[in-house]
Design a protein around this motif. Structure first.
Motif, PDB file in Angstrom:
ATOM      1  N   SER A  58       0.813  -1.224   0.000  1.00  0.00           N
ATOM      2  CA  SER A  58       0.000   0.000   0.000  1.00  0.00           C
ATOM      3  C   SER A  58       0.843   1.269   0.000  1.00  0.00           C
ATOM      4  CB  SER A  58      -0.938   0.004   1.212  1.00  0.00           C
ATOM      5  OG  SER A  58      -0.189   0.059   2.422  1.00  0.00           O
ATOM      6  N   PRO A 117      -2.302   5.367  -7.064  1.00  0.00           N
ATOM      7  CA  PRO A 117      -3.510   5.186  -6.257  1.00  0.00           C
ATOM      8  C   PRO A 117      -4.713   5.813  -6.948  1.00  0.00           C
ATOM      9  CG  PRO A 117      -1.670   5.821  -4.875  1.00  0.00           C
ATOM     10  CD  PRO A 117      -1.195   5.957  -6.295  1.00  0.00           C
ATOM     11  N   THR A 130      -8.290   0.726  -6.354  1.00  0.00           N
ATOM     12  CA  THR A 130      -7.474   1.411  -5.357  1.00  0.00           C
ATOM     13  C   THR A 130      -7.972   2.836  -5.161  1.00  0.00           C
ATOM     14  OG1 THR A 130      -5.823   2.232  -6.946  1.00  0.00           O
ATOM     15  CG2 THR A 130      -5.481   0.014  -6.043  1.00  0.00           C
ATOM     16  N   LEU A 142      -7.147  -0.567  -0.830  1.00  0.00           N
ATOM     17  CA  LEU A 142      -7.325  -1.678  -1.773  1.00  0.00           C
ATOM     18  C   LEU A 142      -8.703  -2.313  -1.636  1.00  0.00           C
ATOM     19  CD1 LEU A 142      -6.103  -3.988  -3.653  1.00  0.00           C
ATOM     20  CD2 LEU A 142      -5.386  -5.084  -1.521  1.00  0.00           C
TER      21      LEU A 142
END
Length: 244
Positions: A58, A117, A130, A142
């Motif tokens: 992430s 993202p 995302t 996510l």
């Protein structure tokens, strides 16, 4: 979809614990979500290093990605190295952990798959969405879907309506709960709490809430109670083992 928790500590691993790490499996495909401190030994109790098909990270804080280094070492230095490991992360997030070894040592062990993202794509059998969520570094929340099941993971995040949007109707929400209730002022925009996670879960209508990234030494029962005050569904803490 099968979920195995490898660790759920925030910042550093408590005694006998590990930081963020989740093994998600579907149709024989093994996806490692996060590879924080001390997750590799726990991962190897379930699958050999060469048996991981992809990794999702992430953001670049080491409690979420430090054990990518030994995972790649185990693959690169094997007598019969497996194919390069697909590694999905925001651009630049893994620069530090990939620089731990001499230049070129791990190059053949991984296949970088950078994404921004907010992107949507596929990882094996998983449909991936995302969202950029607020943290000190760019953090990609996510949403995974496969086999009519949906799993959402926040990474580390402060308050954001985007969490609710990402988690809408999910079967399981794994949410940042670094603190039980009040987040210190200097971290309030970048980290969450169990109570805040409960509010996200309730607003998103998820089936189950799993609290993760608890600060070492946090009483899990207190975190669950704070989340349950906001969320009427099932609440638990990310403890190592299969999620029943």
């Amino acid at each position: 979809m099968r979920l195995t928790v490898l660790g759920g500590c925030g910042a550093w691993p408590d005694a006998g614990q590990a930081c963020s790490g989740f093994l998600v499996e579907h149709d024989g495909f093994r996806l490692l979500v996060e590879a924080g401190y001390a997750t590799l030994p726990r991962l190897l109790a379930h699958v050999p290093a060469g048996g991981v098909d992809a990794v999702y990270v992430s953001h670049g804080h080491p409690d979420h990605c430090a054990d990518l280094n030994p995972l790649l070492r185990a693959r690169a230095l094997a007598d019969d190295p497996p194919p390069p490991l697909a590694v999905y992360a925001p651009p630049g997030a893994l620069d530090a952990v990939l620089a731990l070894d001499r230049p070129g040592m791990l190059d053949a062990a991984y296949d970088p798959r950078p994404f921004a993202p907010g992107d949507a794509f596929h990882i094996g059998p998983f449909s991936v969405e995302t969202r950029l969520l607020p943290h000190w570094l760019p953090n990609a929340g996510l949403r995974l879907a496969a086999g009519r099941r949906t799993l959402v993971y926040t990474g580390d995040t402060g308050p954001s309506q985007a969490v609710v949007e990402l988690a809408r109707g999910a079967d399981v929400l794994i949410a940042d709960a670094t603190y039980v209730d009040e987040v210190p002022e200097d971290s309030r925009a970048y980290l969450g709490s169990a109570r805040l996670a409960g509010g996200w879960a309730e607003a998103a209508g998820v089936g189950r809430l799993v609290l993760t990234h608890l600060w070492p030494g946090t009483d899990p029962a207190s975190a669950v109670a704070a989340a349950a005050a906001e969320f009427g569904g099932r609440v638990g803490v990310a403890e190592p083992g299969d999620l029943p």
